[in-house]
Scaffold this motif. Structure first.
Motif, PDB file in Angstrom:
ATOM      1  N   LEU A  88     -33.674 -48.413   4.940  1.00 29.00           N
ATOM      2  CA  LEU A  88     -32.037 -48.513   5.135  1.00 29.00           C
ATOM      3  C   LEU A  88     -32.249 -47.642   4.714  1.00 29.00           C
ATOM      4  O   LEU A  88     -30.785 -46.896   4.503  1.00 29.00           O
ATOM      5  CB  LEU A  88     -32.200 -50.019   4.522  1.00 29.00           C
ATOM      6  CG  LEU A  88     -30.603 -49.872   4.182  1.00 29.00           C
ATOM      7  CD1 LEU A  88     -29.800 -50.267   5.673  1.00 29.00           C
ATOM      8  CD2 LEU A  88     -29.737 -51.858   3.384  1.00 29.00           C
ATOM      9  N   VAL A  89     -32.654 -46.916   3.226  1.00 26.74           N
ATOM     10  CA  VAL A  89     -32.558 -45.752   2.495  1.00 26.74           C
ATOM     11  C   VAL A  89     -32.452 -45.039   3.203  1.00 26.74           C
ATOM     12  O   VAL A  89     -31.774 -44.396   3.372  1.00 26.74           O
ATOM     13  CB  VAL A  89     -33.443 -45.845   0.729  1.00 26.74           C
ATOM     14  CG1 VAL A  89     -33.057 -44.575   0.537  1.00 26.74           C
ATOM     15  CG2 VAL A  89     -32.822 -47.665   0.160  1.00 26.74           C
ATOM     16  N   TRP A  90     -33.737 -44.821   4.138  1.00 19.22           N
ATOM     17  CA  TRP A  90     -33.761 -43.171   4.278  1.00 19.22           C
ATOM     18  C   TRP A  90     -32.535 -43.253   5.568  1.00 19.22           C
ATOM     19  O   TRP A  90     -32.219 -42.360   6.064  1.00 19.22           O
ATOM     20  CB  TRP A  90     -34.977 -43.459   5.189  1.00 19.22           C
ATOM     21  CG  TRP A  90     -35.249 -42.144   6.336  1.00 19.22           C
ATOM     22  CD1 TRP A  90     -35.363 -40.972   6.081  1.00 19.22           C
ATOM     23  CD2 TRP A  90     -34.923 -42.537   8.331  1.00 19.22           C
ATOM     24  NE1 TRP A  90     -35.546 -40.185   7.238  1.00 19.22           N
ATOM     25  CE2 TRP A  90     -35.053 -41.008   8.528  1.00 19.22           C
ATOM     26  CE3 TRP A  90     -34.443 -43.381   8.558  1.00 19.22           C
ATOM     27  CZ2 TRP A  90     -34.685 -40.389   9.642  1.00 19.22           C
ATOM     28  CZ3 TRP A  90     -34.288 -42.998   9.955  1.00 19.22           C
ATOM     29  CH2 TRP A  90     -34.078 -41.487  10.755  1.00 19.22           C
ATOM     30  N   PHE A  91     -32.479 -44.038   6.201  1.00 15.22           N
ATOM     31  CA  PHE A  91     -31.071 -44.609   7.546  1.00 15.22           C
ATOM     32  C   PHE A  91     -30.056 -44.147   6.776  1.00 15.22           C
ATOM     33  O   PHE A  91     -29.035 -43.107   7.376  1.00 15.22           O
ATOM     34  CB  PHE A  91     -30.576 -45.581   8.761  1.00 15.22           C
ATOM     35  CG  PHE A  91     -30.110 -45.929   9.400  1.00 15.22           C
ATOM     36  CD1 PHE A  91     -30.122 -44.763  10.637  1.00 15.22           C
ATOM     37  CD2 PHE A  91     -28.665 -46.143   9.567  1.00 15.22           C
ATOM     38  CE1 PHE A  91     -29.156 -45.074  11.202  1.00 15.22           C
ATOM     39  CE2 PHE A  91     -27.717 -46.439  10.545  1.00 15.22           C
ATOM     40  CZ  PHE A  91     -27.879 -45.778  11.578  1.00 15.22           C
ATOM     41  N   THR A  92     -29.258 -44.763   5.274  1.00 11.09           N
ATOM     42  CA  THR A  92     -28.671 -44.769   5.310  1.00 11.09           C
ATOM     43  C   THR A  92     -28.130 -42.467   4.639  1.00 11.09           C
ATOM     44  O   THR A  92     -27.053 -42.507   4.295  1.00 11.09           O
ATOM     45  CB  THR A  92     -28.371 -45.615   3.820  1.00 11.09           C
ATOM     46  OG1 THR A  92     -28.764 -46.381   4.070  1.00 11.09           O
ATOM     47  CG2 THR A  92     -27.120 -45.192   2.944  1.00 11.09           C
ATOM     48  N   MET A  93     -29.341 -42.391   3.832  1.00 13.65           N
ATOM     49  CA  MET A  93     -29.439 -40.941   3.413  1.00 13.65           C
ATOM     50  C   MET A  93     -29.130 -39.758   4.289  1.00 13.65           C
ATOM     51  O   MET A  93     -28.930 -39.029   4.179  1.00 13.65           O
ATOM     52  CB  MET A  93     -30.619 -41.437   2.960  1.00 13.65           C
ATOM     53  CG  MET A  93     -31.201 -41.440   1.965  1.00 13.65           C
ATOM     54  SD  MET A  93     -30.047 -40.734   0.604  1.00 13.65           S
ATOM     55  CE  MET A  93     -30.805 -39.859  -0.555  1.00 13.65           C
ATOM     56  N   LYS A  94     -29.439 -40.154   5.521  1.00 10.97           N
ATOM     57  CA  LYS A  94     -29.758 -39.380   7.191  1.00 10.97           C
ATOM     58  C   LYS A  94     -28.639 -39.245   7.787  1.00 10.97           C
ATOM     59  O   LYS A  94     -27.848 -38.849   8.034  1.00 10.97           O
ATOM     60  CB  LYS A  94     -31.137 -40.084   8.270  1.00 10.97           C
ATOM     61  CG  LYS A  94     -31.247 -39.006   8.686  1.00 10.97           C
ATOM     62  CD  LYS A  94     -31.958 -37.311   8.766  1.00 10.97           C
ATOM     63  CE  LYS A  94     -31.922 -36.848   9.848  1.00 10.97           C
ATOM     64  NZ  LYS A  94     -32.009 -35.205   9.538  1.00 10.97           N
ATOM     65  N   PHE A  95     -28.507 -40.591   7.992  1.00 14.49           N
ATOM     66  CA  PHE A  95     -26.659 -40.378   8.816  1.00 14.49           C
ATOM     67  C   PHE A  95     -25.045 -41.189   8.374  1.00 14.49           C
ATOM     68  O   PHE A  95     -24.443 -40.951   8.689  1.00 14.49           O
ATOM     69  CB  PHE A  95     -26.790 -41.492   9.833  1.00 14.49           C
ATOM     70  CG  PHE A  95     -28.351 -41.182  11.032  1.00 14.49           C
ATOM     71  CD1 PHE A  95     -27.880 -39.993  12.009  1.00 14.49           C
ATOM     72  CD2 PHE A  95     -29.612 -41.735  10.555  1.00 14.49           C
ATOM     73  CE1 PHE A  95     -28.993 -39.715  12.480  1.00 14.49           C
ATOM     74  CE2 PHE A  95     -30.529 -41.329  11.324  1.00 14.49           C
ATOM     75  CZ  PHE A  95     -30.145 -40.473  12.122  1.00 14.49           C
TER      76      PHE A  95
ATOM     77  N   PRO B 206     -21.817 -37.852   6.181  1.00 16.82           N
ATOM     78  CA  PRO B 206     -20.520 -37.920   6.739  1.00 16.82           C
ATOM     79  C   PRO B 206     -19.526 -39.047   5.305  1.00 16.82           C
ATOM     80  O   PRO B 206     -18.538 -38.595   4.741  1.00 16.82           O
ATOM     81  CB  PRO B 206     -20.327 -38.745   7.684  1.00 16.82           C
ATOM     82  CG  PRO B 206     -21.770 -38.919   8.110  1.00 16.82           C
ATOM     83  CD  PRO B 206     -22.691 -38.711   7.110  1.00 16.82           C
ATOM     84  N   ILE B 207     -20.143 -39.697   4.097  1.00 17.88           N
ATOM     85  CA  ILE B 207     -19.614 -40.123   3.266  1.00 17.88           C
ATOM     86  C   ILE B 207     -18.850 -39.116   1.889  1.00 17.88           C
ATOM     87  O   ILE B 207     -18.330 -38.580   1.565  1.00 17.88           O
ATOM     88  CB  ILE B 207     -19.861 -41.249   2.632  1.00 17.88           C
ATOM     89  CG1 ILE B 207     -19.695 -42.245   3.599  1.00 17.88           C
ATOM     90  CG2 ILE B 207     -19.297 -41.538   1.677  1.00 17.88           C
ATOM     91  CD1 ILE B 207     -21.006 -43.668   3.353  1.00 17.88           C
TER      92      ILE B 207
ATOM     93  N   LEU C 116     -15.522 -37.264   0.871  1.00 20.94           N
ATOM     94  CA  LEU C 116     -15.354 -37.122  -0.351  1.00 20.94           C
ATOM     95  C   LEU C 116     -15.095 -35.723  -0.602  1.00 20.94           C
ATOM     96  O   LEU C 116     -14.485 -35.423  -1.300  1.00 20.94           O
ATOM     97  CB  LEU C 116     -16.296 -37.949  -1.270  1.00 20.94           C
ATOM     98  CG  LEU C 116     -16.461 -39.095  -1.399  1.00 20.94           C
ATOM     99  CD1 LEU C 116     -17.712 -39.793  -1.698  1.00 20.94           C
ATOM    100  CD2 LEU C 116     -15.369 -40.375  -1.579  1.00 20.94           C
ATOM    101  N   ASP C 117     -16.167 -34.285  -0.330  1.00 23.00           N
ATOM    102  CA  ASP C 117     -16.057 -33.513  -0.929  1.00 23.00           C
ATOM    103  C   ASP C 117     -14.413 -33.228  -0.064  1.00 23.00           C
ATOM    104  O   ASP C 117     -13.736 -32.013  -0.649  1.00 23.00           O
ATOM    105  CB  ASP C 117     -16.527 -33.028  -0.541  1.00 23.00           C
ATOM    106  CG  ASP C 117     -18.289 -33.031  -1.537  1.00 23.00           C
ATOM    107  OD1 ASP C 117     -17.925 -33.289  -2.256  1.00 23.00           O
ATOM    108  OD2 ASP C 117     -19.734 -32.297  -0.539  1.00 23.00           O
ATOM    109  N   GLU C 118     -13.991 -33.051   1.658  1.00 20.24           N
ATOM    110  CA  GLU C 118     -13.158 -32.667   2.094  1.00 20.24           C
ATOM    111  C   GLU C 118     -11.754 -33.292   0.971  1.00 20.24           C
ATOM    112  O   GLU C 118     -10.738 -32.365   0.580  1.00 20.24           O
ATOM    113  CB  GLU C 118     -12.826 -32.943   2.829  1.00 20.24           C
ATOM    114  CG  GLU C 118     -13.636 -32.974   4.485  1.00 20.24           C
ATOM    115  CD  GLU C 118     -13.576 -32.899   6.021  1.00 20.24           C
ATOM    116  OE1 GLU C 118     -12.772 -34.109   6.008  1.00 20.24           O
ATOM    117  OE2 GLU C 118     -14.688 -32.288   6.475  1.00 20.24           O
TER     118      GLU C 118
END
Length: 156
Positions: A17-24, A28-29, A33-35
């Motif tokens: 779950l952590v890897w999936f969240t970090m990868k996908f 985009p989040i 946030l940067d934009e």
């Protein structure tokens, strides 16, 4: 089921779950946030730039207002000076015209005096002839004595 296997399996699922969240999910989040942060920074920079431009525009407006006030004051002073000049010229022209009118009136009066003297001489000559006629009790011919009467007029 064994608690260790469950715990190990949950740790593996959590890692996935952590890897999936970090990868996908996380990129985009972070990108959003940067934009958003960039848009906010750009908006703040634009606001600061607009504030600076507004201050510069206000200074230019104040300068232009001061220049127009000065120009207006100069034009008013010129207009007042020109009005005084026109008034002085009108006074001079009026004085000259009055002098001409007085001179014409004097010349007319002189002519009237000359005419009155001539008329008076004529009347005196006529009276003198009548008086002489009455004294001499005879008629004097004015046509015969025209030269004498002319000299008499000149003397009077």
């Amino acid at each position: 089921m064994n608690i260790n296997a469950t715990l190990f399996l949950q740790a593996v699922v959590f890692a996935i779950l952590v890897w999936f969240t970090m990868k996908f999910v996380w990129p985009p989040i972070t990108k959003a946030l940067d934009e958003r942060a960039q848009k906010i920074a750009d908006g703040l920079a634009a606001a600061d730039k607009a504030k600076t431009e507004l201050a510069a525009a206000n200074q230019r407006v104040e300068k232009e207002l001061a220049n127009s006030r000065n120009e207006t004051a100069v034009r008013l002073a010129d207009a007042e000076r020109r009005a005084q000049q026109i008034i002085e010229e009108a006074k001079v022209r009026a004085t000259e015209e009055a002098g001409k009118i007085v001179a014409a009136a004097r010349a007319d009066a002189e002519q009237q005096v000359v005419r009155a003297r001539e008329a008076l001489r004529e009347q005196v000559a006529t009276l003198a002839v009548k008086g002489a006629e009455q004294i001499l009790r005879k008629e004097v011919n004015p046509a015969v004595h025209a030269d004498l009467l002319g000299r008499l007029k000149a003397e009077l």
